[in-house]
Design a protein around this motif. Structure first.
Motif, PDB file in Angstrom:
ATOM      1  N   GLU A  21     -17.180   0.489  13.833  1.00 25.25           N
ATOM      2  CA  GLU A  21     -18.030   0.851  12.621  1.00 25.25           C
ATOM      3  C   GLU A  21     -18.232   2.429  12.870  1.00 25.25           C
ATOM      4  OE1 GLU A  21     -20.875  -1.911  11.626  1.00 25.25           O
ATOM      5  OE2 GLU A  21     -21.537  -0.693   9.943  1.00 25.25           O
ATOM      6  N   ASN A  38     -15.468   4.654  13.040  1.00 26.08           N
ATOM      7  CA  ASN A  38     -14.452   4.990  11.617  1.00 26.08           C
ATOM      8  C   ASN A  38     -15.446   5.839  10.655  1.00 26.08           C
ATOM      9  OD1 ASN A  38     -11.905   3.360  11.740  1.00 26.08           O
ATOM     10  ND2 ASN A  38     -13.416   1.598  11.640  1.00 26.08           N
ATOM     11  N   GLN A  39     -16.800   5.649  10.663  1.00 22.30           N
ATOM     12  CA  GLN A  39     -17.677   6.563  10.123  1.00 22.30           C
ATOM     13  C   GLN A  39     -17.520   8.105  10.355  1.00 22.30           C
ATOM     14  OE1 GLN A  39     -19.219   6.059   7.466  1.00 22.30           O
ATOM     15  NE2 GLN A  39     -21.158   7.488   7.320  1.00 22.30           N
ATOM     16  N   ILE A  86     -14.975   9.636  12.011  1.00 24.44           N
ATOM     17  CA  ILE A  86     -13.666  10.004  11.517  1.00 24.44           C
ATOM     18  C   ILE A  86     -13.685  10.452  10.377  1.00 24.44           C
ATOM     19  CG2 ILE A  86     -11.364   9.421  11.320  1.00 24.44           C
ATOM     20  CD1 ILE A  86     -11.424   7.937  14.059  1.00 24.44           C
ATOM     21  N   PHE A  87     -14.368   9.584   9.301  1.00 25.54           N
ATOM     22  CA  PHE A  87     -14.240   9.646   8.043  1.00 25.54           C
ATOM     23  C   PHE A  87     -15.099  11.273   7.722  1.00 25.54           C
ATOM     24  CE2 PHE A  87     -16.511   9.578   3.628  1.00 25.54           C
ATOM     25  CZ  PHE A  87     -15.316   9.341   3.119  1.00 25.54           C
ATOM     26  N   ILE A  88     -16.282  11.373   8.461  1.00 27.76           N
ATOM     27  CA  ILE A  88     -17.038  12.694   8.146  1.00 27.76           C
ATOM     28  C   ILE A  88     -16.335  13.859   8.519  1.00 27.76           C
ATOM     29  CG2 ILE A  88     -19.029  13.844   9.015  1.00 27.76           C
ATOM     30  CD1 ILE A  88     -20.275  10.646   8.975  1.00 27.76           C
ATOM     31  N   ARG A 105     -12.881  14.231   8.697  1.00 31.81           N
ATOM     32  CA  ARG A 105     -12.047  14.653   7.975  1.00 31.81           C
ATOM     33  C   ARG A 105     -12.512  15.099   6.696  1.00 31.81           C
ATOM     34  NH1 ARG A 105      -8.252   8.848   8.442  1.00 31.81           N
ATOM     35  NH2 ARG A 105      -7.141   9.527  10.326  1.00 31.81           N
ATOM     36  N   GLU A 106     -13.659  14.702   6.169  1.00 31.10           N
ATOM     37  CA  GLU A 106     -14.463  15.517   5.075  1.00 31.10           C
ATOM     38  C   GLU A 106     -14.530  16.882   5.178  1.00 31.10           C
ATOM     39  OE1 GLU A 106     -13.508  13.197   2.411  1.00 31.10           O
ATOM     40  OE2 GLU A 106     -15.489  13.846   1.697  1.00 31.10           O
ATOM     41  N   PHE A 108     -13.018  18.698   7.439  1.00 32.42           N
ATOM     42  CA  PHE A 108     -11.575  19.520   7.298  1.00 32.42           C
ATOM     43  C   PHE A 108     -11.115  19.684   5.898  1.00 32.42           C
ATOM     44  CE2 PHE A 108      -7.026  19.418   8.443  1.00 32.42           C
ATOM     45  CZ  PHE A 108      -7.025  20.449   8.862  1.00 32.42           C
ATOM     46  N   ASN A 109     -11.312  18.865   5.132  1.00 26.03           N
ATOM     47  CA  ASN A 109     -10.920  18.755   3.771  1.00 26.03           C
ATOM     48  C   ASN A 109     -11.646  19.878   3.062  1.00 26.03           C
ATOM     49  OD1 ASN A 109     -11.009  17.936   0.783  1.00 26.03           O
ATOM     50  ND2 ASN A 109      -9.054  17.282   1.816  1.00 26.03           N
ATOM     51  N   ALA A 123      -8.970  11.603  14.665  1.00 24.92           N
ATOM     52  CA  ALA A 123      -8.938  11.895  13.354  1.00 24.92           C
ATOM     53  C   ALA A 123      -7.583  12.458  13.032  1.00 24.92           C
ATOM     54  CB  ALA A 123     -10.024  12.676  12.810  1.00 24.92           C
ATOM     55  N   ASP A 167     -21.804   8.019   1.249  1.00 17.01           N
ATOM     56  CA  ASP A 167     -20.899   8.756   1.979  1.00 17.01           C
ATOM     57  C   ASP A 167     -20.319  10.132   0.908  1.00 17.01           C
ATOM     58  OD1 ASP A 167     -21.074   7.533   4.238  1.00 17.01           O
ATOM     59  OD2 ASP A 167     -19.368   6.167   4.168  1.00 17.01           O
TER      60      ASP A 167
END
Lengths: 273, 614
Positions: A10, A13-14, A16-18, A20-21, A23-24, A49, A169
């Motif tokens: 958990e 995953n959180q 990696i989500f951050i 990637r955000e 980086f985007n 990620a 998020d």
């Protein structure tokens, strides 16, 4: 081991989500690498990620007082993992000898000269819009108040009284020009989680973390201001076991935090990591 | 003072059946009115569960002595100087502790009114909540506001702790009366609290122990038992698949679609539909770095997939299975809470962020606005939602958005709103997609007299002058003066304003939503314009799109449509497209002259001359 460390999924995953955000949302992004355990985990998560890639520079602020082993470790990992390493240093302060070990500055002043100012200079020079950092909420009271996406003014100041809301998020990614951003993908991890993850993923760390002659480093900083805690833990698993019992604060061996009741808070308000 | 020993750090975590549990923490938020004892409770929970770092208790004791004040549990949370000075918690802090059952992360949310956004930041991520009410003060504004926000933010597991029982002599009567008061309030929200517990955080009564000595009349759970009775949310594996595209990576030969699965399960070989475009492709692989290859991935995982057919997709697209796609619409019916410095007015452009989608949007209509503390209806005719207010609204996005009702798939049923640079609001999507109400009413019965015949008789075309912006008072002044000027030039006018419509609808149609009122107004206005009159319409500002539809309608009836906007001090979105933009600095007379200059040539009938005489 799978079941035992399920709760780490958990967290991972959180994070990696951050990552990637960030980086985007930011063209000119960098990661700040202290060579400590947390930023090693962060670097590992970045590779996860992006499927083995580190698609932005990794920055190290070298105070010139780091323990030599850290520098060796840094250069070896950069070679082996093949990422772009950028090293920053406040040469002016070092040349002038305005440091704590020279007796010309307090510990706190030394920190803000050799770390905060060096980082500030590097950010200005490279034009980084956002920096990824491996700080965690459980490290220290003021870090507990951080956001995942934390804006800093051009002057680097952190206004902890007026932070953007952060929910579901959805992070603050719209800024007035000149704002610089700190992104904290490990904010929700604990010290034990970090070591559990190092164990599970087999992530390399500097050997200073392991006990020698009855002591080990729990938190790594500059040689003159960091000391060891009594310990017999020589493996990652032993460190995890030790931390589950200890009631000593993680940064208790970082001398600059102890100078005044609110020394660390003041450092952070000025822009310290 | 010490009543610790709920958990010893060297014991493995076990449940009552003796099974060792996963160490996944439950996140709990503690809310309540300012000074009702949140930080004290947190300090106490820490102490009672043996979770304090070595020396911290002594350190706080020393600080208190140095300052010459009594020992304060709250200082534990208040690591910041500023907080100690003001004696209120400013920021959402997170700290960890363990009971015998499992670890917890406590989110301490501030109770002070102006810190709503921090409260929201804290509570939005919580699995469960403690709501504190001080026994000596009873239910206060923030007790209600926080209860309401918890329900709005989707926190369903709530225990109410009635604190400071020591200050009311541990009176059962006081406790019962607070329970009664608050129960009524919570029932209105549809919140069913798990328990009401009388405690004294300062003394530790009913926190970790059972304070039978002082409250023999209470036989229920203590605070820590209440914590352990909360459940961790079940993973959303069984819901329909929602995989919002976060990014597309091409670091090497692979084109990887990256994102986090918000609900459901995906498998290699599954056919995916990407909303809102509706493009389809099949999952070729689930990409993994430094781990075994895999065929499935489930809710909660941040993954990357490759597709067998290369279709155009980008961040914001939502992948689902064909059988259960999300809804797609440009109209979102939502319950919105507003934290922004400036209010959100109807028609103002903002940005909505929903999962990884972002779209420009505007507030199309406000159904009702509620004061979050009293639940009092503030009105159904509001034109804006102000800070700390909660409203049922319709948002109109510039491009279609994929979403679900919050109750069905929470991650796709909630959104935030960005106003300029700030995250200024949030909300949850109610029920099903709104059928676009904005479709204009159908055919008007215009009879056999042609528009040209009518225009010749009147000396001018029929017209609809849609007047937006400005204050109600200013609009009224301008319209009255304009009416007089047109009348003196033999123009047949009629004033149509919202209150006329309201009074005519009142009683016959119960509680008309704002959007319907506007459409009814437009139906009347089109009819009058088709009859050759010049309609001066003071309606809701509406949206640009609606005005364009209206323009087409009127023009199809050979009428003239002019959008006149009285520009407010703060520039707004209506200014951009207005046919006549009246500066706020102008007097009423000058405003009327400017409007006449524009409309008279437009509505004149052929050789008539009156229109030159402005």
């Amino acid at each position: 081991m799978g079941k035992l460390y399920e709760h780490l999924d958990e967290l991972e995953n959180q994070s990696i989500f951050i990552i990637r955000e960030a980086f985007n949302k930011f063209e000119n992004l960098a990661m700040l690498w202290s060579i400590g355990k947390d930023s090693n985990v962060l670097l590992w998560l970045i590779r996860k990620a992006f499927f083995g890639h580190v698609p932005f520079p990794v920055v190290h602020v070298d105070t010139n007082y780091k323990i030599p082993e850290m520098i060796e470790f840094r250069d070896r990992l950069a070679r082996e993992w093949g990422f772009e390493l950028v090293v920053g240093q406040n040469k002016k302060a070092l040349l002038a000898g305005n440091t704590f070990p020279n007796g010309k500055a307090t510990r706190v002043e030394c920190c803000s000269l050799l770390k905060t100012e060096a980082l500030q200079e590097l950010i200005a020079q490279k034009g980084y819009e956002a920096i990824l950092l491996g700080i965690r909420r459980d490290e220290e009271g003021t870090r507990a108040k951080e956001r995942y996406f934390s804006p800093r003014k051009q002057s680097f100041e952190w206004d902890f009284r007026d932070q953007p809301p952060e929910l579901w998020d959805q992070f603050k990614t719209d800024f007035e020009p000149g704002t610089h951003l700190r992104v904290h993908p490990l904010l929700h991890w604990t010290e034990v989680n970090v070591w559990e993850y190092i164990e599970r993923e087999n992530i390399p760390v500097v050997s200073l973390y392991f006990a020698q002659n009855g002591g080990r480093y729990r938190s790594l900083g500059c040689a003159p201001c960091t000391s060891r805690v009594p310990s017999n833990a020589t493996t990652v698993a032993e460190i995890v076991a030790e931390l589950k019992q200890t009631r000593i604060a993680e940064r208790s061996t970082r001398a600059q935090d102890q100078e005044a009741e609110d020394a660390f808070e003041r450092l952070r308000a000025q822009g310290y990591m | 003072m010490a009543k610790r020993a709920v958990h010893r750090e060297d014991e493995p975590l076990k449940n009552l059946a003796g099974e060792t549990l996963s160490s996944r923490p439950l996140r709990i938020v503690i809310v309540g009115h300012v000074d009702h004892g949140k930080s004290t409770l947190v300090g106490r929970l820490f102490y009672d569960t043996g979770s304090l770092p070595e020396g911290k208790f002594e350190q706080i004791q020393a600080v208190c002595q140095k300052r010459g004040c009594a020992f304060e549990w709250a200082f534990l949370m208040d690591a910041l100087q500023a907080e100690r000075d003001q004696n209120i918690t400013i920021e959402t802090s997170q700290i960890w502790f363990k009971t015998r059952l499992r670890p917890y992360v406590i989110i301490d949310a501030p109770g002070h009114k102006e810190f709503l956004k921090n409260m929201v930041t804290g509570a939005a991520g919580a699995h469960a909540a403690f709501l504190l009410i001080a026994a000596d003060e009873g239910v206060q504004e923030q007790s209600r506001r926080h209860g309401y926000l918890l329900s709005l933010l989707g926190v369903r597991q709530v225990s109410v702790l009635v604190n400071k029982m020591d200050l009311v002599g541990y009176s059962q009567e006081t406790f019962d009366s607070i329970v009664r008061d608050y129960q009524v309030f919570l029932n209105e929200l549809g919140v069913e609290p798990r328990s009401f517990i009388p405690i004294s955080a300062r003394n530790g009564d009913n926190v970790a122990d059972h304070a039978e000595a002082v409250m023999p009349w209470y036989r229920g759970l203590n605070a820590i038992e209440a914590l352990d009775s909360f459940e961790l949310p079940a993973a959303k594996h069984d819901l329909p698949l929602r995989f919002p595209v976060q990014d597309i990576y091409r670091f090497d030969h692979r084109r990887i679609v990256a994102g986090r699965i918000e609900s459901g399960t995906l498998r290699v070989g599954d056919r995916l539909v990407f909303s809102p475009d509706g493009k389809e492709s099949v999952i070729k692989s689930i990409e993994v770095w430094n781990g075994p290859s895999r065929q499935t991935a489930r809710a909660g995982e941040s993954v990357g997939i490759t597709l067998s057919e290369q279709i155009f997709i980008e961040r914001g697209h939502i992948a689902s299975h064909e059988q259960h796609p999300p809804q797609c619409s440009r109209h979102l019916q939502a319950r919105l809470f507003w934290m922004g410095r400036r209010p959100l007015e109807i028609g103002r452009r903002v940005k909505v962020k929903l999962a990884t989608q972002e779209s420009e949007c505007e507030l199309a209509s406000i159904e009702r606005v509620v004061d979050s503390s009293t639940l009092e209806l503030l009105g159904t005719e509001r034109r804006q939602v102000a800070r700390n207010e909660i409203a049922e609204v319709t948002l109109e996005t510039r491009s279609p958005v994929a979403f679900d009702a919050y109750e069905q798939i929470p991650a796709l049923g909630r959104f935030v709103i960005v106003d300029q640079y700030d995250l200024a609001g949030g909300g949850i999507i109610l029920g099903n997609a709104l059928q676009p109400r904005q479709a204009l009413p159908g055919k008007l019965f215009v009879g056999r007299v042609s528009p040209d015949e009518r225009a010749r008789a009147h000396g001018h075309q029929g017209a609809l002058l849609w007047i937006s912006g400005g204050s109600k008072e200013l609009k009224k002044q301008v319209v009255e003066a304009l009416d007089r000027s047109l009348f003196s030039r033999n123009v047949q006018t009629i004033i149509l304003d919202e209150s006329t419509i309201d009074s005519s609808l009142h009683g016959s149609l119960p509680s008309q939503p704002a959007g319907d009122r506007l459409l009814f107004g437009l139906l009347l206005a089109s009819g009058f314009a088709a009859a050759g009159l010049v309609v001066l319409a003071i309606l809701e500002d509406g949206t640009h799109e609606l005005r364009e539809k209206c323009r087409k309608k009127i023009e199809s009836l050979s009428g003239v449509f002019v959008h006149i906007h009285l520009k407010p001090e703060q520039p707004d979105s209506h200014s951009e497209f207005a046919d006549v933009l009246v500066e706020p600095s102008k007097s009423v007379e000058d405003s009327v002259l400017q409007i006449l200059e524009r409309i008279l040539p437009e509505i004149k009938y052929k050789s008539k001359k009156w229109f030159y005489e402005i």
